[in-house]
Design a protein around this motif. Sequence first.
Motif, PDB file in Angstrom:
ATOM      1  N   THR A  14       7.657  -6.683   3.638  1.00 41.43           N
ATOM      2  CA  THR A  14       7.711  -7.793   2.692  1.00 41.43           C
ATOM      3  C   THR A  14       6.892  -7.485   1.445  1.00 41.43           C
ATOM      4  O   THR A  14       5.738  -7.057   1.536  1.00 41.43           O
ATOM      5  CB  THR A  14       7.161  -9.077   3.343  1.00 41.43           C
ATOM      6  OG1 THR A  14       7.900  -9.343   4.533  1.00 41.43           O
ATOM      7  CG2 THR A  14       7.269 -10.255   2.395  1.00 41.43           C
ATOM      8  N   ALA A  15       7.483  -7.702   0.279  1.00 37.64           N
ATOM      9  CA  ALA A  15       6.798  -7.404  -0.978  1.00 37.64           C
ATOM     10  C   ALA A  15       5.555  -8.269  -1.145  1.00 37.64           C
ATOM     11  O   ALA A  15       5.566  -9.466  -0.854  1.00 37.64           O
ATOM     12  CB  ALA A  15       7.748  -7.626  -2.153  1.00 37.64           C
ATOM     13  N   VAL A  16       4.476  -7.653  -1.614  1.00 39.34           N
ATOM     14  CA  VAL A  16       3.270  -8.398  -1.977  1.00 39.34           C
ATOM     15  C   VAL A  16       3.520  -9.062  -3.328  1.00 39.34           C
ATOM     16  O   VAL A  16       3.957  -8.415  -4.282  1.00 39.34           O
ATOM     17  CB  VAL A  16       2.051  -7.470  -2.059  1.00 39.34           C
ATOM     18  CG1 VAL A  16       0.832  -8.228  -2.575  1.00 39.34           C
ATOM     19  CG2 VAL A  16       1.761  -6.850  -0.690  1.00 39.34           C
ATOM     20  N   ALA A  17       3.262 -10.343  -3.431  1.00 37.98           N
ATOM     21  CA  ALA A  17       3.580 -11.088  -4.647  1.00 37.98           C
ATOM     22  C   ALA A  17       2.514 -10.875  -5.720  1.00 37.98           C
ATOM     23  O   ALA A  17       1.331 -10.674  -5.428  1.00 37.98           O
ATOM     24  CB  ALA A  17       3.679 -12.578  -4.336  1.00 37.98           C
ATOM     25  N   THR A  18       2.968 -10.911  -6.965  1.00 37.99           N
ATOM     26  CA  THR A  18       2.042 -10.874  -8.091  1.00 37.99           C
ATOM     27  C   THR A  18       1.086 -12.058  -7.994  1.00 37.99           C
ATOM     28  O   THR A  18       1.499 -13.180  -7.727  1.00 37.99           O
ATOM     29  CB  THR A  18       2.805 -10.933  -9.416  1.00 37.99           C
ATOM     30  OG1 THR A  18       3.661  -9.792  -9.511  1.00 37.99           O
ATOM     31  CG2 THR A  18       1.853 -10.942 -10.596  1.00 37.99           C
ATOM     32  N   GLY A  19      -0.193 -11.794  -8.186  1.00 36.70           N
ATOM     33  CA  GLY A  19      -1.195 -12.834  -8.069  1.00 36.70           C
ATOM     34  C   GLY A  19      -1.850 -12.920  -6.704  1.00 36.70           C
ATOM     35  O   GLY A  19      -2.896 -13.567  -6.557  1.00 36.70           O
ATOM     36  N   ASP A  20      -1.266 -12.276  -5.684  1.00 31.67           N
ATOM     37  CA  ASP A  20      -1.877 -12.280  -4.366  1.00 31.67           C
ATOM     38  C   ASP A  20      -3.224 -11.553  -4.414  1.00 31.67           C
ATOM     39  O   ASP A  20      -3.422 -10.622  -5.193  1.00 31.67           O
ATOM     40  CB  ASP A  20      -0.969 -11.608  -3.342  1.00 31.67           C
ATOM     41  CG  ASP A  20       0.090 -12.558  -2.809  1.00 31.67           C
ATOM     42  OD1 ASP A  20       0.157 -13.703  -3.301  1.00 31.67           O
ATOM     43  OD2 ASP A  20       0.869 -12.150  -1.923  1.00 31.67           O
ATOM     44  N   ALA A  69      20.409   1.837  -3.585  1.00 34.14           N
ATOM     45  CA  ALA A  69      20.007   0.745  -4.473  1.00 34.14           C
ATOM     46  C   ALA A  69      19.192  -0.284  -3.711  1.00 34.14           C
ATOM     47  O   ALA A  69      18.197  -0.791  -4.198  1.00 34.14           O
ATOM     48  CB  ALA A  69      21.244   0.085  -5.083  1.00 34.14           C
ATOM     49  N   SER A  70      19.618  -0.572  -2.461  1.00 28.95           N
ATOM     50  CA  SER A  70      18.869  -1.528  -1.666  1.00 28.95           C
ATOM     51  C   SER A  70      17.480  -0.989  -1.326  1.00 28.95           C
ATOM     52  O   SER A  70      16.490  -1.705  -1.364  1.00 28.95           O
ATOM     53  CB  SER A  70      19.614  -1.841  -0.368  1.00 28.95           C
ATOM     54  OG  SER A  70      20.861  -2.445  -0.664  1.00 28.95           O
ATOM     55  N   ALA A  71      17.395   0.317  -1.007  1.00 25.50           N
ATOM     56  CA  ALA A  71      16.113   0.920  -0.677  1.00 25.50           C
ATOM     57  C   ALA A  71      15.190   0.880  -1.874  1.00 25.50           C
ATOM     58  O   ALA A  71      13.989   0.677  -1.753  1.00 25.50           O
ATOM     59  CB  ALA A  71      16.329   2.357  -0.215  1.00 25.50           C
ATOM     60  N   ALA A  72      15.769   1.072  -3.058  1.00 28.59           N
ATOM     61  CA  ALA A  72      14.959   1.091  -4.273  1.00 28.59           C
ATOM     62  C   ALA A  72      14.403  -0.279  -4.604  1.00 28.59           C
ATOM     63  O   ALA A  72      13.479  -0.403  -5.397  1.00 28.59           O
ATOM     64  CB  ALA A  72      15.785   1.612  -5.442  1.00 28.59           C
ATOM     65  N   ASP A  73      15.010  -1.334  -3.990  1.00 25.08           N
ATOM     66  CA  ASP A  73      14.527  -2.685  -4.238  1.00 25.08           C
ATOM     67  C   ASP A  73      13.187  -2.936  -3.566  1.00 25.08           C
ATOM     68  O   ASP A  73      12.511  -3.906  -3.878  1.00 25.08           O
ATOM     69  CB  ASP A  73      15.562  -3.707  -3.742  1.00 25.08           C
ATOM     70  CG  ASP A  73      16.778  -3.757  -4.660  1.00 25.08           C
ATOM     71  OD1 ASP A  73      16.654  -3.290  -5.801  1.00 25.08           O
ATOM     72  OD2 ASP A  73      17.822  -4.239  -4.212  1.00 25.08           O
ATOM     73  N   GLY A  74      12.765  -2.074  -2.602  1.00 27.01           N
ATOM     74  CA  GLY A  74      11.473  -2.225  -1.957  1.00 27.01           C
ATOM     75  C   GLY A  74      10.358  -1.980  -2.959  1.00 27.01           C
ATOM     76  O   GLY A  74      10.502  -1.190  -3.885  1.00 27.01           O
ATOM     77  N   THR A  75       9.224  -2.657  -2.779  1.00 24.49           N
ATOM     78  CA  THR A  75       8.141  -2.552  -3.742  1.00 24.49           C
ATOM     79  C   THR A  75       7.076  -1.563  -3.281  1.00 24.49           C
ATOM     80  O   THR A  75       7.055  -1.130  -2.125  1.00 24.49           O
ATOM     81  CB  THR A  75       7.495  -3.922  -3.976  1.00 24.49           C
ATOM     82  OG1 THR A  75       7.021  -4.431  -2.723  1.00 24.49           O
ATOM     83  CG2 THR A  75       8.485  -4.890  -4.598  1.00 24.49           C
ATOM     84  N   VAL A  76       6.161  -1.235  -4.193  1.00 22.99           N
ATOM     85  CA  VAL A  76       5.100  -0.273  -3.882  1.00 22.99           C
ATOM     86  C   VAL A  76       4.158  -0.834  -2.821  1.00 22.99           C
ATOM     87  O   VAL A  76       3.768  -0.137  -1.889  1.00 22.99           O
ATOM     88  CB  VAL A  76       4.313   0.091  -5.166  1.00 22.99           C
ATOM     89  CG1 VAL A  76       3.136   1.004  -4.827  1.00 22.99           C
ATOM     90  CG2 VAL A  76       5.238   0.753  -6.184  1.00 22.99           C
ATOM     91  N   LEU A  77       3.816  -2.106  -2.930  1.00 18.98           N
ATOM     92  CA  LEU A  77       2.907  -2.740  -1.976  1.00 18.98           C
ATOM     93  C   LEU A  77       3.683  -3.723  -1.097  1.00 18.98           C
ATOM     94  O   LEU A  77       4.387  -4.598  -1.605  1.00 18.98           O
ATOM     95  CB  LEU A  77       1.793  -3.488  -2.708  1.00 18.98           C
ATOM     96  CG  LEU A  77       0.930  -2.680  -3.673  1.00 18.98           C
ATOM     97  CD1 LEU A  77      -0.074  -3.589  -4.368  1.00 18.98           C
ATOM     98  CD2 LEU A  77       0.226  -1.544  -2.958  1.00 18.98           C
ATOM     99  N   THR A  78       3.551  -3.565   0.215  1.00 21.23           N
ATOM    100  CA  THR A  78       4.241  -4.455   1.152  1.00 21.23           C
ATOM    101  C   THR A  78       3.310  -4.840   2.295  1.00 21.23           C
ATOM    102  O   THR A  78       2.276  -4.209   2.516  1.00 21.23           O
ATOM    103  CB  THR A  78       5.495  -3.788   1.754  1.00 21.23           C
ATOM    104  OG1 THR A  78       5.107  -2.591   2.459  1.00 21.23           O
ATOM    105  CG2 THR A  78       6.512  -3.442   0.678  1.00 21.23           C
ATOM    106  N   THR A  79       3.696  -5.880   3.016  1.00 24.78           N
ATOM    107  CA  THR A  79       3.026  -6.245   4.257  1.00 24.78           C
ATOM    108  C   THR A  79       4.044  -6.192   5.388  1.00 24.78           C
ATOM    109  O   THR A  79       5.246  -6.196   5.142  1.00 24.78           O
ATOM    110  CB  THR A  79       2.412  -7.661   4.179  1.00 24.78           C
ATOM    111  OG1 THR A  79       3.456  -8.607   3.886  1.00 24.78           O
ATOM    112  CG2 THR A  79       1.336  -7.735   3.109  1.00 24.78           C
ATOM    113  N   GLY A  80       3.552  -6.132   6.618  1.00 27.71           N
ATOM    114  CA  GLY A  80       4.448  -6.085   7.769  1.00 27.71           C
ATOM    115  C   GLY A  80       4.940  -4.698   8.092  1.00 27.71           C
ATOM    116  O   GLY A  80       5.733  -4.512   9.002  1.00 27.71           O
ATOM    117  N   GLY A  81       4.484  -3.696   7.343  1.00 26.87           N
ATOM    118  CA  GLY A  81       4.899  -2.328   7.567  1.00 26.87           C
ATOM    119  C   GLY A  81       5.387  -1.682   6.291  1.00 26.87           C
ATOM    120  O   GLY A  81       5.609  -2.361   5.277  1.00 26.87           O
ATOM    121  N   ALA A  82       5.549  -0.366   6.340  1.00 34.22           N
ATOM    122  CA  ALA A  82       6.111   0.341   5.197  1.00 34.22           C
ATOM    123  C   ALA A  82       7.525  -0.162   4.954  1.00 34.22           C
ATOM    124  O   ALA A  82       8.321  -0.281   5.889  1.00 34.22           O
ATOM    125  CB  ALA A  82       6.113   1.841   5.458  1.00 34.22           C
ATOM    126  N   GLY A  83       7.842  -0.502   3.698  1.00 36.31           N
ATOM    127  CA  GLY A  83       9.153  -1.053   3.393  1.00 36.31           C
ATOM    128  C   GLY A  83       9.307  -2.488   3.826  1.00 36.31           C
ATOM    129  O   GLY A  83      10.423  -2.999   3.916  1.00 36.31           O
TER     130      GLY A  83
END
Length: 221
Positions: A40-46, A24-38
């Motif tokens: 920090t989530a890229v925010a809507t509007g970025d 469940a925690s792994a599934a909380d990761g988003t499709v687009l991230t920064t800092g590496g795979a998995g």
Amino acid sequence: MRTRTSLALAAAVTALALSAAGPASAADGTVLTTGGAGGTAVATGDVLSASLATGTNATLYSSSTGTSGVSCASSTFVASVVDNPAAPGTATESVTSHTFDSTSCSSNVVGVLGVTRITVDNLPYTTAVTSEGGVTITPADGSTIQTTVVLRTLLGSITCVYRAPSLSGTADNTDNSISFAKQQFTKFSGSSLCFANGYFTAKYAPVQNTSQEGSPTVFVN
């Protein structure tokens, strides 16, 4: 005996709870991230942006196997993030700008002296990026992806308009790139010097989140 049984049962329940919480925690990761795979989530509007990968050109050739057409050494796209759901999934972006620096463009078509400008029309376009790395660009409903190429020729200036229903590309975390290979455009209007089809190839890297400090690179998960 009852105490040992109770302790064993409690340990088993705790282990099950932890194992259930892991995915469940792994599934909380988003499709687009920064800092590496998995990361920090890229925010809507970025806002995301990328220029051509170092040492590469964007080309629009007259055939899928030939090398005759237009080549540009400088091109940049800008897109805003519309939706960045949990991975695996499909993130969506809105491409608001896609430019080509005409001073970096040249043509080897017989009779063409140079490139005056290349304009991407009918923006914004919608871009869908899947967790598998698939990239699909589509126009607004009732519109089309369109590029206008103005060339200087021996007979004067000519305008060639090319259209495509959609474009498909690939995102790669190795170099944080988005690549397009031989995406076909069809001539919508223009003189006989405008080739009938244009096959677009380009690699943009690295894709960066310019809304965040330091413009970190973007990963697809």
